[in-house]
Every structure is written in C-alpha cells, then in structure tokens.
Design a protein around this motif. Structure first.
Motif, PDB file in Angstrom:
ATOM      1  N   LYS A   1       0.847  -1.190   0.000  1.00 47.24           N
ATOM      2  CA  LYS A   1       0.000   0.000   0.000  1.00 47.24           C
ATOM      3  C   LYS A   1       0.881   1.237   0.000  1.00 47.24           C
ATOM      4  N   VAL A   2       1.964   1.166   0.749  1.00 47.91           N
ATOM      5  CA  VAL A   2       2.974   2.227   0.779  1.00 47.91           C
ATOM      6  C   VAL A   2       4.344   1.582   0.645  1.00 47.91           C
ATOM      7  N   GLY A   3       5.328   2.377   0.344  1.00 51.36           N
ATOM      8  CA  GLY A   3       6.704   1.899   0.384  1.00 51.36           C
ATOM      9  C   GLY A   3       7.224   1.966   1.812  1.00 51.36           C
ATOM     10  N   ILE A   4       8.241   1.191   2.107  1.00 54.77           N
ATOM     11  CA  ILE A   4       8.918   1.267   3.402  1.00 54.77           C
ATOM     12  C   ILE A   4      10.423   1.280   3.139  1.00 54.77           C
ATOM     13  N   ASP A   5      11.179   1.692   4.166  1.00 61.85           N
ATOM     14  CA  ASP A   5      12.626   1.718   3.989  1.00 61.85           C
ATOM     15  C   ASP A   5      13.206   0.311   4.086  1.00 61.85           C
ATOM     16  N   MET A   6      13.061  -0.317   5.232  1.00 62.66           N
ATOM     17  CA  MET A   6      13.579  -1.663   5.460  1.00 62.66           C
ATOM     18  C   MET A   6      13.018  -2.156   6.787  1.00 62.66           C
ATOM     19  N   ILE A   7      13.145  -3.450   7.037  1.00 65.15           N
ATOM     20  CA  ILE A   7      12.806  -4.009   8.347  1.00 65.15           C
ATOM     21  C   ILE A   7      14.117  -4.150   9.109  1.00 65.15           C
ATOM     22  N   ALA A   8      14.351  -3.219  10.013  1.00 65.24           N
ATOM     23  CA  ALA A   8      15.649  -3.173  10.683  1.00 65.24           C
ATOM     24  C   ALA A   8      15.693  -4.111  11.880  1.00 65.24           C
ATOM     25  N   GLY A   9      16.827  -4.775  12.029  1.00 59.90           N
ATOM     26  CA  GLY A   9      17.076  -5.585  13.211  1.00 59.90           C
ATOM     27  C   GLY A   9      17.841  -4.783  14.241  1.00 59.90           C
ATOM     28  N   PRO A  10      18.391  -5.452  15.249  1.00 59.42           N
ATOM     29  CA  PRO A  10      19.145  -4.752  16.294  1.00 59.42           C
ATOM     30  C   PRO A  10      20.398  -4.086  15.724  1.00 59.42           C
ATOM     31  N   SER A  11      20.818  -3.009  16.376  1.00 55.71           N
ATOM     32  CA  SER A  11      22.025  -2.304  15.952  1.00 55.71           C
ATOM     33  C   SER A  11      23.252  -3.191  16.151  1.00 55.71           C
ATOM     34  N   GLU A  12      24.279  -2.945  15.324  1.00 54.03           N
ATOM     35  CA  GLU A  12      25.476  -3.794  15.393  1.00 54.03           C
ATOM     36  C   GLU A  12      26.705  -3.011  14.954  1.00 54.03           C
ATOM     37  N   ILE A  13      27.843  -3.421  15.491  1.00 54.84           N
ATOM     38  CA  ILE A  13      29.113  -2.824  15.112  1.00 54.84           C
ATOM     39  C   ILE A  13      30.166  -3.922  15.019  1.00 54.84           C
ATOM     40  N   LEU A  14      31.013  -3.818  14.002  1.00 48.44           N
ATOM     41  CA  LEU A  14      32.168  -4.702  13.844  1.00 48.44           C
ATOM     42  C   LEU A  14      33.414  -3.816  13.788  1.00 48.44           C
ATOM     43  N   VAL A  15      34.315  -4.025  14.725  1.00 53.01           N
ATOM     44  CA  VAL A  15      35.567  -3.273  14.767  1.00 53.01           C
ATOM     45  C   VAL A  15      36.711  -4.215  14.402  1.00 53.01           C
TER      46      VAL A  15
ATOM     47  N   SER B   1      20.306  -1.832  22.978  1.00 55.25           N
ATOM     48  CA  SER B   1      19.362  -2.849  23.464  1.00 55.25           C
ATOM     49  C   SER B   1      20.129  -4.137  23.762  1.00 55.25           C
ATOM     50  N   HIS B   2      19.481  -5.042  24.459  1.00 49.60           N
ATOM     51  CA  HIS B   2      20.135  -6.312  24.774  1.00 49.60           C
ATOM     52  C   HIS B   2      20.344  -7.163  23.534  1.00 49.60           C
ATOM     53  N   ASP B   3      19.613  -6.876  22.441  1.00 55.93           N
ATOM     54  CA  ASP B   3      19.776  -7.610  21.189  1.00 55.93           C
ATOM     55  C   ASP B   3      20.909  -7.064  20.328  1.00 55.93           C
ATOM     56  N   ALA B   4      21.412  -5.870  20.648  1.00 55.75           N
ATOM     57  CA  ALA B   4      22.473  -5.261  19.841  1.00 55.75           C
ATOM     58  C   ALA B   4      23.722  -6.141  19.867  1.00 55.75           C
ATOM     59  N   GLN B   5      24.538  -6.005  18.828  1.00 57.09           N
ATOM     60  CA  GLN B   5      25.713  -6.872  18.709  1.00 57.09           C
ATOM     61  C   GLN B   5      26.983  -6.058  18.500  1.00 57.09           C
ATOM     62  N   ALA B   6      28.002  -6.372  19.300  1.00 56.26           N
ATOM     63  CA  ALA B   6      29.308  -5.713  19.198  1.00 56.26           C
ATOM     64  C   ALA B   6      30.365  -6.792  18.970  1.00 56.26           C
ATOM     65  N   ILE B   7      31.132  -6.644  17.873  1.00 58.29           N
ATOM     66  CA  ILE B   7      32.140  -7.634  17.487  1.00 58.29           C
ATOM     67  C   ILE B   7      33.484  -6.939  17.313  1.00 58.29           C
ATOM     68  N   LEU B   8      34.532  -7.573  17.809  1.00 59.20           N
ATOM     69  CA  LEU B   8      35.901  -7.085  17.632  1.00 59.20           C
ATOM     70  C   LEU B   8      36.744  -8.189  17.025  1.00 59.20           C
TER      71      LEU B   8
END
Length: 435
Positions: free
Chosen positions: A232-246, A268-275
């Motif tokens: 019916k309308v456009g959407i940007d995306m279905i975003a999941g939890p935030s994440e970072i890879l260093v 959030s507790h679902d966010a992901q941090a990777i090194l």
C-alpha cells in the motif's frame, strides 16, 4: 551487576563457522500472535479512523484526548519547541542538519534524455514523492538524530510534505525531538505510536493524511506493521538490532575500542558488538577496558546483557583474514581501526557504513558526520544500502518514437508479440508500420 561473559572465538578452530553463524543469528520475523495483534490494529484504524487512534492513545500511551487536535502539532508548534531549547542544543541540531543535507545533496539524481540511432527518444524522468511519513520511537531515549536522518534526505529529494509520527507517553513529547523535526523540515507531527501510527500513515484517517512511503525505526510491533502495510505504501527496510564490527591491529587505545563497542551495545540487549584482531593480547586488553569502564556507564545493565548474549571477540592469524569475515558478516557499522584503512576499501563488498582510521568513531556517523545512520542490519548490507535521497525519488521511463522509428521497431514488436501469442500487442505496433 552480573558477571561479564563475552564470547571469544578463534577463526582457526574447528567448528568456528558454525559458532559464528550461531552468534550472528537473529530472528527478525514476529510470531503469529504479534502478527494477528498488528493486523487487528490496522483493520481497526482503517475502519474507525481517528476514533481508533484516540482509543489506542489512551490504551498504550496513557494519553486520553477528546479530539485529534490534541494529537496534532502544527509547523508553528514544532518551531516553538525548537526555540524552547537551550542555545547549545539549537546549534548542535542545526549543524547536524546542515551536514546531513550537504552530504545528501550529492545523491540527488537528475532527469536525462537522448536520441538513439533509430530516432527514438529515450530517457528517465526523476521526480520526488509527494508525501512521506517518518516514525520516531518515543522510548527512554529522545532520538533527535533519527528525525534528522530520516527526514533530511526526503527534504533534499524534494518531497513536498514530510509528516512525523511519534508517541507521547503520558502526553509528553521531547522538545529535543520536535526541535530536530523543525531543522529537518517536517511539516506536521502526530503524537501517535505503535502499529496504529503506521496504519494511519499508510491508509490515512479523517485527520492524518496517507503517505507514499514510511521510514524510521521502531519496536517489533512497528516493524511488523510496516511489513503488513508494504505494498500500500513503500517502506525503507525491516531493521534488526544495531550492530558494530571493529577490526583493530592492536595499536588503538583499548579504552577507545571498548567505548565504541559500548556505543552499540547500549541500544538494546539484542544489539551486537564484534571485535576482530590478530592479537590475543590486544583482545584481552580491550576486555580489561570493558570490565573497568562498564561500571561507569549509565546503561551498564543493557550493555552487559548485549555483550554476554551477542558480543563476540574473534582472533585471526593475520589481520588480512578479517576481510573475508567482514564480507560474511556484512555489518551495519564497520570500524577499520588500522593504519591505511583506504587500502582495504576495494576488498570490502558488504557493509552499511565504513569508518576509517583510529579517530573515526561510529558515533560521528550517528550524529553529524553527514552520511545517513539508517543502515542495513543483520547481514542485509549484502543487498540493502543506507537510507538516502534515492529512497524518496522515483524514476519514470521516457520513450518517444518518430514515424520512421515506430515503423522499423514495429516490425520487431510484431515478431516478438506474435511469438508470445499476444495478438493485440502485435497489431498495435503493426498499425504504425509504413510499408
């Protein structure tokens, strides 16, 4: 505070691929119960319009109103909120909006035409959408940056009417968020949240106009609603939890890297941090920094839960081995905390945003560097791009044939259309053949 139990893996160990897959896995599809709840809310809003919106405002936001006027903020009200802010915040919002606008102006596509050798005029006409809706969550954090990042590319694209929906728990809405709406060119604000806001933007009510596209983050109910109104309308995306890879070569201050990991884990507790590093000693040094700095963080419980559940340290033999892992993970945010990061760019195919060098924290991109912070998550950087002006522009093909060109190409159409047994197509083109 609970104990830190962050997962450490060695890329050479047996079973590493499966362990990595398990750590990256995130279930983005809501369950059947949530799907039904959201479907019922959407149906209610479609059928009862403003009455349903006022009902849900009281039910979910504890904000009882007598009319939609109380849930509507005009351009004058948005501007007034901006001027209520301290000068420091006004200046920061203005600078952020200016930098984001300047970057996105480089993305504006222009219409084009040419005439080919057969005399046919071909081209593409670029136009902006008429009306766009942005959703801004109304939780603990007043996400002013989200307003700027979602609204500004639409404004730069030339969208004539940018509408914002944001919940007002207990009737309260942040002047900081409204001030961001002012500098980003938002036309009007509706104090609506959840699936009901998405339904109102998609289908319209007596008060809320229907939009062409809905963008912006939200909780699982908002994400599910966006899925259900898509089409019916456009959407940007279905975003999941935030994440970072260093990726770090071991030469950056471990405290800096620890805080960079925190910057996503605190979402959030679902966010992901990777090194990833080639140095066991450096990974241990960063872990020590995490343990030292974590008690100083306001959102330490959220950070700890995120790091324990989804945090990941990976040891590789050589730093170059990290390139393959980057492309496999396709991270939302990628920090290259190394010497000469530019030399890596040609080998990185999948990443939402790439932060180059030891001094470029991911937080710069979140607020004021210029590029958009609305980025693909959960590996979708393999096929999605950051939000941009191109998400608010449409392309129409242009075809114009002269008499001679219509005659010559009509012969080709005749053969192809009759081959597909579509006689009307063939005869439509054949009528314009001259000989």
């Amino acid at each position: 505070m609970s104990k830190l139990e962050l997962t450490r893996l060695n890329a050479n160990d047996d079973g590493f691929e499966q362990q990595l897959e398990n750590m990256l896995s995130w279930e983005s599809v809501s369950d059947a119960t949530m799907q039904q709840v959201v479907a019922d809310v959407i149906a209610d809003v479609r059928q009862h319009g403003d009455v349903a919106l006022m009902k849900y405002s009281e039910k979910f936001d504890r904000f009882a109103v007598q009319s939609m006027t109380e849930l509507t903020l005009t351009a004058d009200a948005i501007e007034a909120a901006f001027h209520r802010l301290p000068t420091e915040k006004q200046e920061a919002l203005t600078l952020s909006a200016q930098r984001v606008a300047s970057y996105h102006e480089k993305q504006v596509a222009q219409s084009w035409q040419y005439e080919d050798e057969s005399g046919v005029t071909l081209g593409q006409q670029i136009t902006a959408m008429d009306r766009v809706g942005i959703y801004v969550p109304g939780g603990v954090a007043p996400l002013a940056s989200s307003v700027i990042m979602n609204a500004m590319p639409a404004k730069v694209a030339g969208v004539g009417n940018i509408i914002m929906a944001t919940p007002a728990p207990d009737g309260q809405v942040s002047d900081f968020v409204l001030g961001a709406a002012y500098v980003a060119g938002v036309s009007e604000v509706y104090l609506l949240g959840g699936a009901q806001a998405i339904a109102a933007l998609a289908y319209g009510t007596e008060t809320v106009p229907a939009v062409d596209k809905i963008v912006g983050p939200g909780n699982a109910y908002v994400a599910t609603a966006k899925q259900q109104v898509f089409g019916k309308v456009g959407i940007d995306m279905i975003a999941g939890p935030s994440e970072i890879l260093v990726v770090c070569d071991g030469q950056t201050n471990p405290d800096w890297i620890a805080m960079d990991l925190f910057s996503q884990a605190e979402h959030s507790h679902d966010a992901q941090a990777i090194l990833i590093s080639q140095s066991d000693e450096y990974l241990s040094a960063v872990l020590a920094s995490i343990e030292e700095l974590l008690p100083t963080m306001e959102r330490q419980e959220t950070i700890l839960e995120s790091l324990n559940d989804r945090g990941l340290f990976i040891k590789v033999d050589q730093l170059e081995d990290a390139k393959a892992l980057i492309n496999k993970i396709a991270p939302e945010h990628l920090e290259l905390s190394i010497d000469n990061p530019e030399s890596w760019l040609a080998d990185i195919r999948h990443a939402g945003a790439i932060f180059m060098g030891r001094f470029t924290s991911e937080a710069l991109g979140d607020y004021c560097a210029g590029p958009n912070h609305v980025l693909p998550t959960s590996g979708t950087a393999r096929f999605f791009s950051p939000l941009g002006v191109y998400d608010f522009q449409k392309r129409s093909s242009i075809i114009g044939a002269s008499s001679g060109a219509a005659s010559e190409l009509g012969k080709v159409v005749s053969v192809l259309a009759r081959g597909e047994l579509l006689t009307a197509h063939a005869r439509s083109a054949e009528q314009r053949i001259n000989d």
